[in-house]
Scaffold this motif. Structure first.
Motif, PDB file in Angstrom:
ATOM      1  N   ALA A  17      -3.136  -0.160   8.035  1.00 40.76           N
ATOM      2  CA  ALA A  17      -2.899   0.735   6.895  1.00 40.76           C
ATOM      3  C   ALA A  17      -3.101   0.002   5.574  1.00 40.76           C
ATOM      4  CB  ALA A  17      -1.484   1.314   6.974  1.00 40.76           C
ATOM      5  N   LYS A  18      -2.684  -1.261   5.510  1.00 45.01           N
ATOM      6  CA  LYS A  18      -2.855  -2.036   4.281  1.00 45.01           C
ATOM      7  C   LYS A  18      -4.327  -2.268   3.967  1.00 45.01           C
ATOM      8  CE  LYS A  18       1.559  -4.519   4.612  1.00 45.01           C
ATOM      9  NZ  LYS A  18       2.194  -5.846   4.773  1.00 45.01           N
ATOM     10  N   VAL A  19      -5.110  -2.575   5.000  1.00 48.16           N
ATOM     11  CA  VAL A  19      -6.549  -2.780   4.797  1.00 48.16           C
ATOM     12  C   VAL A  19      -7.195  -1.483   4.317  1.00 48.16           C
ATOM     13  CG1 VAL A  19      -8.734  -3.305   5.934  1.00 48.16           C
ATOM     14  CG2 VAL A  19      -6.698  -4.637   6.490  1.00 48.16           C
ATOM     15  N   ALA A  20      -6.840  -0.365   4.949  1.00 39.62           N
ATOM     16  CA  ALA A  20      -7.401   0.928   4.554  1.00 39.62           C
ATOM     17  C   ALA A  20      -7.020   1.282   3.115  1.00 39.62           C
ATOM     18  CB  ALA A  20      -6.920   2.015   5.514  1.00 39.62           C
ATOM     19  N   ALA A  21      -5.764   1.033   2.756  1.00 35.69           N
ATOM     20  CA  ALA A  21      -5.306   1.330   1.399  1.00 35.69           C
ATOM     21  C   ALA A  21      -6.059   0.498   0.368  1.00 35.69           C
ATOM     22  CB  ALA A  21      -3.798   1.076   1.290  1.00 35.69           C
ATOM     23  N   GLU A  22      -6.301  -0.758   0.678  1.00 40.56           N
ATOM     24  CA  GLU A  22      -7.042  -1.630  -0.238  1.00 40.56           C
ATOM     25  C   GLU A  22      -8.480  -1.139  -0.416  1.00 40.56           C
ATOM     26  OE1 GLU A  22      -8.367  -6.319  -0.792  1.00 40.56           O
ATOM     27  OE2 GLU A  22      -7.117  -5.731   0.912  1.00 40.56           O
ATOM     28  N   LEU A  29     -15.333  -3.806   5.968  1.00 35.88           N
ATOM     29  CA  LEU A  29     -15.503  -2.943   7.129  1.00 35.88           C
ATOM     30  C   LEU A  29     -15.177  -3.702   8.412  1.00 35.88           C
ATOM     31  CD1 LEU A  29     -16.330  -0.245   8.342  1.00 35.88           C
ATOM     32  CD2 LEU A  29     -18.712  -1.040   8.332  1.00 35.88           C
ATOM     33  N   GLY A  30     -15.643  -4.945   8.492  1.00 39.51           N
ATOM     34  CA  GLY A  30     -15.352  -5.749   9.664  1.00 39.51           C
ATOM     35  C   GLY A  30     -13.862  -5.993   9.834  1.00 39.51           C
ATOM     36  N   HIS A  31     -13.185  -6.262   8.733  1.00 43.28           N
ATOM     37  CA  HIS A  31     -11.740  -6.485   8.775  1.00 43.28           C
ATOM     38  C   HIS A  31     -11.025  -5.223   9.240  1.00 43.28           C
ATOM     39  CE1 HIS A  31      -7.944  -8.095   6.499  1.00 43.28           C
ATOM     40  NE2 HIS A  31      -7.865  -8.232   7.802  1.00 43.28           N
ATOM     41  N   PHE A  32     -11.434  -4.090   8.695  1.00 40.76           N
ATOM     42  CA  PHE A  32     -10.831  -2.812   9.062  1.00 40.76           C
ATOM     43  C   PHE A  32     -11.017  -2.533  10.558  1.00 40.76           C
ATOM     44  CE2 PHE A  32     -11.301   1.743   9.846  1.00 40.76           C
ATOM     45  CZ  PHE A  32     -10.144   2.244   9.290  1.00 40.76           C
TER      46      PHE A  32
END
Length: 243
Positions: free
Chosen positions: A113-118, A30-33
């Motif tokens: 987008a990559k973080v969300a997809a993961e 969540l923090g990364h996102f």
């Protein structure tokens, strides 16, 4: 917070990320996102401030604040009505940038987008939406996450190899000394040679070893590697020995 309650509890200067249907979002992810989202917001002249985290299907409520020195409009300095309009406009600007950044049709996926997809593919949520007082926009679900992953694999596969490298791979395949991993990309098997991020489609119909090939498993193969415009195009695998 139930989904239907989210818009009514938002102020004019707020929006929310709504993570629904998952097993719970880890603090690290969540923090990364959110840090990636903050970078997008800064590019359009805003800072993000978390005002609440609601339980259940997680809603992260965020206030948008004009960055110091950012030219967003003089409305912030005038009457309350105009200030309310300016706050809503800033939210719209930030949300628009986030939606555009997370769109899977933009070509190569952006970090957000990559973080969300993961997060979707790891089970943190089944879908992610951006909610404002007036609208709800889906920004990530399983279909979009899969598109981003597959498109990323294809991008890696498209990187050109020099002629000597292609010759070495071709000779190693014919000699039966080529090793690598079988990878499933959108339902089709590919071969990733060790030491490369390049993916070569496997010609399953003409591969005698087709039944032995398992996605994610490492093999030593004897194969014909054909090229197109000087680049590996597909592989016909005769023997595959797990290693």
């Amino acid at each position: 917070m139930a989904f239907r309650d989210v818009p009514d509890r938002l102020n004019d200067d707020e929006f929310a990320f709504y993570f629904s249907g998952g097993d719970g979002v880890s603090a690290d992810k969540l923090g990364h996102f959110l840090s990636r989202a903050a970078i997008v917001a800064r590019r359009v002249g805003a800072e993000l401030q978390i005002t609440s985290l609601e339980p259940g299907s997680l809603a992260v409520v965020i206030r948008t604040i004009r960055r110091s020195g950012a030219a967003v409009g003089n409305e912030f300095k005038t009457s309350p009505v105009q200030t309310t309009g300016a706050a809503a406009a800033l939210v719209g600007l930030v949300v628009g940038a986030l939606v555009q950044t997370m769109s899977p049709e933009r070509g190569e996926a952006k970090p957000l987008a990559k973080v969300a997809a993961e997060m979707i593919e790891k089970g943190d949520a089944q879908q992610i939406e951006i909610v404002t007082r007036k609208s709800t926009t889906l920004v990530m679900n399983a279909e979009r996450a899969s598109y981003i992953r597959v498109n990323g694999q294809r991008t890696k596969r498209s990187r050109l190899l020099d002629t000597s490298t292609v010759d070495t791979l071709t000779k190693s395949a014919r000699m039966g000394t080529l090793t690598g991993t079988v990878v499933d990309v959108d339902g089709e098997l590919h071969f990733r040679p060790d030491g490369f991020r390049y993916l070569v489609p496997i010609d399953i119909q003409r591969s005698e070893a087709a039944l032995e090939l398992v996605s994610g498993q490492h093999f030593r193969v004897n194969a014909d590697l054909t090229t197109h415009h000087g680049q590996p195009d597909n592989m016909r695998i005769y023997r595959a020995t797990p290693t």
